[in-house]
Design a protein around this motif. Structure first.
Motif, PDB file in Angstrom:
ATOM      1  N   GLY A 188      47.687  45.899  37.460  1.00  0.00           N
ATOM      2  CA  GLY A 188      47.198  45.191  36.273  1.00  0.00           C
ATOM      3  C   GLY A 188      47.856  45.669  34.989  1.00  0.00           C
ATOM      4  N   GLY A 189      48.314  46.929  34.958  1.00  0.00           N
ATOM      5  CA  GLY A 189      48.993  47.472  33.774  1.00  0.00           C
ATOM      6  C   GLY A 189      50.229  46.665  33.425  1.00  0.00           C
ATOM      7  N   GLU A 190      50.897  46.132  34.450  1.00  0.00           N
ATOM      8  CA  GLU A 190      52.092  45.303  34.229  1.00  0.00           C
ATOM      9  C   GLU A 190      51.716  44.026  33.473  1.00  0.00           C
ATOM     10  OE1 GLU A 190      55.468  45.406  35.511  1.00  0.00           O
ATOM     11  OE2 GLU A 190      55.125  47.515  35.896  1.00  0.00           O
ATOM     12  N   VAL A 191      50.561  43.429  33.831  1.00  0.00           N
ATOM     13  CA  VAL A 191      50.141  42.159  33.218  1.00  0.00           C
ATOM     14  C   VAL A 191      49.725  42.399  31.776  1.00  0.00           C
ATOM     15  CG1 VAL A 191      48.587  40.177  33.427  1.00  0.00           C
ATOM     16  CG2 VAL A 191      49.312  41.387  35.474  1.00  0.00           C
ATOM     17  N   GLU A 192      48.935  43.465  31.547  1.00  0.00           N
ATOM     18  CA  GLU A 192      48.376  43.727  30.225  1.00  0.00           C
ATOM     19  C   GLU A 192      49.469  43.774  29.160  1.00  0.00           C
ATOM     20  OE1 GLU A 192      44.718  46.472  31.941  1.00  0.00           O
ATOM     21  OE2 GLU A 192      46.215  47.375  30.664  1.00  0.00           O
ATOM     22  N   ARG A 193      50.594  44.396  29.494  1.00  0.00           N
ATOM     23  CA  ARG A 193      51.582  44.612  28.440  1.00  0.00           C
ATOM     24  C   ARG A 193      52.562  43.458  28.259  1.00  0.00           C
ATOM     25  NH1 ARG A 193      53.724  48.373  32.510  1.00  0.00           N
ATOM     26  NH2 ARG A 193      55.794  47.656  33.085  1.00  0.00           N
ATOM     27  N   VAL A 194      52.891  42.714  29.348  1.00  0.00           N
ATOM     28  CA  VAL A 194      53.889  41.648  29.179  1.00  0.00           C
ATOM     29  C   VAL A 194      53.327  40.457  28.385  1.00  0.00           C
ATOM     30  CG1 VAL A 194      55.160  42.251  31.262  1.00  0.00           C
ATOM     31  CG2 VAL A 194      53.414  40.489  31.384  1.00  0.00           C
ATOM     32  N   LEU A 195      52.000  40.354  28.304  1.00  0.00           N
ATOM     33  CA  LEU A 195      51.409  39.243  27.554  1.00  0.00           C
ATOM     34  C   LEU A 195      51.753  39.318  26.059  1.00  0.00           C
ATOM     35  CD1 LEU A 195      47.890  38.862  29.235  1.00  0.00           C
ATOM     36  CD2 LEU A 195      49.928  37.496  29.622  1.00  0.00           C
ATOM     37  N   LYS A 196      52.166  40.517  25.587  1.00  0.00           N
ATOM     38  CA  LYS A 196      52.573  40.662  24.186  1.00  0.00           C
ATOM     39  C   LYS A 196      53.894  39.949  23.904  1.00  0.00           C
ATOM     40  CE  LYS A 196      50.812  43.343  21.533  1.00  0.00           C
ATOM     41  NZ  LYS A 196      49.797  43.119  20.488  1.00  0.00           N
ATOM     42  N   MET A 197      54.647  39.620  24.958  1.00  0.00           N
ATOM     43  CA  MET A 197      55.962  38.997  24.779  1.00  0.00           C
ATOM     44  C   MET A 197      55.899  37.480  24.723  1.00  0.00           C
ATOM     45  SD  MET A 197      58.906  40.943  26.948  1.00  0.00           S
ATOM     46  CE  MET A 197      58.139  41.466  28.446  1.00  0.00           C
ATOM     47  N   VAL A 198      54.752  36.896  25.106  1.00  0.00           N
ATOM     48  CA  VAL A 198      54.735  35.440  25.315  1.00  0.00           C
ATOM     49  C   VAL A 198      53.829  34.722  24.314  1.00  0.00           C
ATOM     50  CG1 VAL A 198      55.271  35.675  27.771  1.00  0.00           C
ATOM     51  CG2 VAL A 198      52.872  35.579  27.051  1.00  0.00           C
ATOM     52  N   ASN A 199      53.991  33.402  24.242  1.00  0.00           N
ATOM     53  CA  ASN A 199      53.181  32.576  23.333  1.00  0.00           C
ATOM     54  C   ASN A 199      52.172  31.704  24.082  1.00  0.00           C
ATOM     55  OD1 ASN A 199      56.243  32.640  22.130  1.00  0.00           O
ATOM     56  ND2 ASN A 199      54.677  33.055  20.599  1.00  0.00           N
ATOM     57  N   GLY A 200      52.133  31.841  25.413  1.00  0.00           N
ATOM     58  CA  GLY A 200      51.191  31.069  26.222  1.00  0.00           C
ATOM     59  C   GLY A 200      51.312  31.467  27.678  1.00  0.00           C
ATOM     60  N   VAL A 201      50.325  31.061  28.495  1.00  0.00           N
ATOM     61  CA  VAL A 201      50.339  31.437  29.915  1.00  0.00           C
ATOM     62  C   VAL A 201      50.068  30.222  30.799  1.00  0.00           C
ATOM     63  CG1 VAL A 201      49.576  33.821  29.516  1.00  0.00           C
ATOM     64  CG2 VAL A 201      47.864  32.056  29.956  1.00  0.00           C
ATOM     65  N   ILE A 202      50.590  30.296  32.027  1.00  0.00           N
ATOM     66  CA  ILE A 202      50.202  29.342  33.074  1.00  0.00           C
ATOM     67  C   ILE A 202      49.305  30.120  34.029  1.00  0.00           C
ATOM     68  CG2 ILE A 202      50.980  27.895  34.994  1.00  0.00           C
ATOM     69  CD1 ILE A 202      53.602  27.468  33.542  1.00  0.00           C
ATOM     70  N   LEU A 203      48.043  29.721  34.119  1.00  0.00           N
ATOM     71  CA  LEU A 203      47.098  30.367  35.038  1.00  0.00           C
ATOM     72  C   LEU A 203      47.133  29.594  36.359  1.00  0.00           C
ATOM     73  CD1 LEU A 203      44.695  32.448  35.424  1.00  0.00           C
ATOM     74  CD2 LEU A 203      43.215  30.520  34.903  1.00  0.00           C
ATOM     75  N   VAL A 204      47.604  30.249  37.413  1.00  0.00           N
ATOM     76  CA  VAL A 204      47.688  29.594  38.730  1.00  0.00           C
ATOM     77  C   VAL A 204      46.422  29.913  39.520  1.00  0.00           C
ATOM     78  CG1 VAL A 204      49.059  29.361  40.837  1.00  0.00           C
ATOM     79  CG2 VAL A 204      50.209  29.819  38.671  1.00  0.00           C
ATOM     80  N   VAL A 205      45.766  28.866  40.038  1.00  0.00           N
ATOM     81  CA  VAL A 205      44.530  29.045  40.814  1.00  0.00           C
ATOM     82  C   VAL A 205      44.665  28.294  42.137  1.00  0.00           C
ATOM     83  CG1 VAL A 205      42.015  28.776  40.803  1.00  0.00           C
ATOM     84  CG2 VAL A 205      43.216  29.132  38.656  1.00  0.00           C
ATOM     85  N   ASP A 206      44.316  28.946  43.230  1.00  0.00           N
ATOM     86  CA  ASP A 206      44.379  28.333  44.556  1.00  0.00           C
ATOM     87  C   ASP A 206      43.356  27.190  44.651  1.00  0.00           C
ATOM     88  OD1 ASP A 206      43.605  27.967  47.438  1.00  0.00           O
ATOM     89  OD2 ASP A 206      45.114  29.513  47.755  1.00  0.00           O
ATOM     90  N   ALA A 207      43.806  26.030  45.160  1.00  0.00           N
ATOM     91  CA  ALA A 207      42.938  24.835  45.221  1.00  0.00           C
ATOM     92  C   ALA A 207      41.794  24.974  46.215  1.00  0.00           C
ATOM     93  CB  ALA A 207      43.773  23.604  45.575  1.00  0.00           C
ATOM     94  N   PHE A 208      41.857  26.002  47.088  1.00  0.00           N
ATOM     95  CA  PHE A 208      40.741  26.234  48.014  1.00  0.00           C
ATOM     96  C   PHE A 208      39.910  27.431  47.560  1.00  0.00           C
ATOM     97  CE2 PHE A 208      39.257  28.762  51.716  1.00  0.00           C
ATOM     98  CZ  PHE A 208      38.169  27.956  52.050  1.00  0.00           C
TER      99      PHE A 208
END
Length: 607
Positions: free
Chosen positions: A83-103
């Motif tokens: 999770g540490g990888e996710v927390e910090r890279v979000l500072k580089m972006v202006n938006g996110v694509i949240l992928v969710v499994d359809a099941f």
């Protein structure tokens, strides 16, 4: 100034919901690869362990061009341990694509990554993936995602997010469930139209926040971050400052500058606001550092990375077989390698102990540490590790606190009882039980992190390999009392030598063996599991006494049961607090910390 020619996005999701496959398709359909190029699946998972396990461990940068607009994409890990990888890279972006499994719908890690994105006020595109699954239920999943957004206090704009329905595997994405499409053009369009363009003053003083560190044997540390303000050039004199360390101020020179194009890094001479760049040639560069103009050194704020919750001791191997199978075996080798890991892994902690032969290594979970162990053994290191232990805290009233995990479990209905019983014994508290249909039950628990140590293997046995268990860190809670980890004892080799069929045949009556014939063993090595709670010493090197009389049938072949062979994770889960796991490039051996049987007995009595 807005950079309308750039969009910066991160792809976030729970583990195995299809992030990396989605990035693959975006790369393919943007024309990054030649039409006749043979491209392997999950091209972003470049590390061997990532490819073998089917998980993303390190965040990866890539870029595609669509209708003249450069889209910088960051693929992030889905597993809670990274999770540490996710927390910090979000500072580089202006938006996110949240992928969710359809099941499966939103899972624990979906909540964790979405919470981080909402706290940074990032716009969200929800991608319901795997709509081609036979049991897919996209309409219900939309409601579940909206409920999650409400629960996380999303604002009106975030609640009004676009939903895209995709099958990353077949390369299609559409804004409507009823519409037949053959490509991902609608997803590209929504990225360009919905994700805001980065802003920044190209004439202001330079600011680049380093969010990721890569490491290369040839060029050393490579800092990756977004140009927030100003223009950065090759050969610029700059100052490195850090918001969490006001005294830091190092003057350095930018020797090389890169931007991302497809899977390649392309050398550039300058970069302007909104560009995601890689900078090499600065030896002392860390995550959270800001590269600034010397005339106006202003550090950018950076989120503190979550603290580790679990620790192991990495020791120099001192078994009788020490140094026979590894290339790097000394304490200097071990120390150098562990501290080098800190260059790229921001969630890891390495501490020296009162002996030079042992180091305390703390991480986010068993998987986090097991990936480090596996990487080291593949590189030729030989060492031993102790059983994982959780890191406790004490509050202001002197009360002992321990890390708590939220666990979401999907199991067949007939295994529900045994799972509830086992987790209850490990101080787990059942919060919710529901049946999404298809003969399975979903259970939700709050449990101490130490209650999960050594449980995953047991869980897979109890659910006949069909159960799915996902965890996410919940925070620290009051200490829940003692937990008994393993109810079985160990079968221990009595002498050093080579295992013989005759000795193993007699030993297998005592329990489950971990070795077959012809294996080198030493006194104090664990070679099996005793169904009773106490340890037992057995002689597997024992040969049959030769006599001059032959009895009928005495020379018939002795039949041995197949040995139980552990993977690295299973071995780490199995070992007890008085045992170590000896790790070499060729073998994994479980052993007692104290090899001498007399000293071992004396130590047990003193306890």
């Amino acid at each position: 100034m807005k950079r309308e020619d750039i969009r910066n996005i991160a792809i976030i999701a729970h583990v195995d919901h299809g992030k990396t496959t989605l990035v693959d398709e975006l790369l393919k359909q943007s024309g990054v690869f030649r039409s006749n190029q043979n491209v392997m699946d999950r091209v972003m998972d470049s590390n061997d362990i990532e490819r073998e396990r089917g998980i993303t461990i390190l965040s990866k940068n890539t870029a595609v061009t669509y209708k003249g607009i450069k889209i910088n994409i960051i693929d992030t890990p889905g597993h809670a341990d990274f999770g540490g990888e996710v927390e910090r890279v979000l500072k580089m972006v202006n938006g996110v694509i949240l992928v969710v499994d359809a099941f499966e719908g939103p899972m624990p890690q979906t909540k964790f990554v979405l919470k981080n994105a909402l706290e940074l006020s990032l716009p969200v595109i929800v991608c319901i993936n795997k709509i081609d699954r036979p049991e897919a239920r996209p309409k219900e999943v939309i409601d579940e995602v909206l409920e999650l957004l409400l629960e996380l206090d999303a604002d009106d704009k975030q609640l009004d997010c676009p939903f895209v329905f995709a099958s990353a595997k077949t390369g299609v994405a559409s804004l409507s469930l009823d519409k037949e499409v053959t490509d991902m053009q609608e997803l590209f369009d929504i990225i360009v139209n919905y994700i805001p363009a980065p802003e920044g003053d190209p004439d202001g003083s330079t600011q680049v926040l380093i969010s990721t560190i890569d490491y290369n044997e040839y060029v050393g540390r490579i800092g990756i971050g977004k140009v927030d303000r100003g223009t950065i050039h090759v050969n610029d004199d700059v100052v490195i400052v850090n918001a969490h360390d006001p005294d830091q101020s190092n003057r350095v020179k930018i020797s090389k500058l890169y931007e991302f194009d497809g899977l390649k890094r392309v050398e550039v001479t300058e970069a302007t606001p909104g560009s995601i760049v890689a900078i090499s040639g600065i030896a002392d560069l860390h995550i959270g550092d800001t590269i600034c103009s010397p005339d106006n050194p202003e550090p950018l704020p950076f989120q503190k990375i979550s603290e580790p919750t679990i620790a192991m001791y990495f020791n120099v191997n001192d078994s009788p077989f020490a140094g026979t199978e590894g290339k790097y075996v000394t304490s200097r080798h071990l120390r150098e390698r562990l501290f080098r890991e800190l260059n790229t892994d921001v969630s890891l902690r390495v501490e020296e102990t009162d002996t030079t032969e042992s180091f305390k290594v703390s991480g986010r979970g068993e998987l986090h540490l097991s990936v480090l162990i596996e990487n080291m053994r593949r590189e030729g290191y030989e060492f031993s590790v102790s059983k994982a232990e959780v890191l406790f805290k004490v509050d202001s009233n002197g009360k002992k606190l321990e890390p708590m995990e939220r666990v979401l479990i999907d199991v067949p209905e007939d295994a529900t009882g045994i799972v509830i019983e086992k987790l209850g014994q490990r101080k787990g508290e059942l919060l919710d039980i529901r049946s999404p249909g298809t003969g399975s039950t979903r259970l939700e628990f709050s449990i101490p992190a130490r209650g999960l140590i050594g449980y995953r293997g047991e869980f897979m046995t109890d659910t006949k390999g069909t159960g799915i268990m996902n965890t996410t860190f919940e925070g620290y809670g009051p200490y829940k009392g003692d937990i008994q980890y393993r109810k079985t004892g160990s079968l221990i080799a009595f002498e050093t030598g080579e295992s013989i069929t005759y000795g193993l045949y007699n030993a297998q009556e005592r329990g489950v063996l971990f070795i077959g014939p012809g294996v080198k063993v030493y006194s104090g090595m664990v070679i099996g599991q005793n169904p009773k709670s106490e340890d037992m010493e057995i002689n597997v090197c024992k040969r049959k006494q030769l006599t001059n009389t032959r009895a009928s049938g005495s020379d018939d072949a002795l039949r041995l049961s197949p040995p139980r062979v552990f993977s690295l994770e299973q071995a780490l889960e199995f070992i007890e607090t008085d045992e170590l796991l000896e790790v070499t490039p060729k073998n994994l051996r479980i052993r007692k910390k104290i090899l001498d049987p007399t000293k071992r007995m004396r130590s047990r009595k003193n306890k």
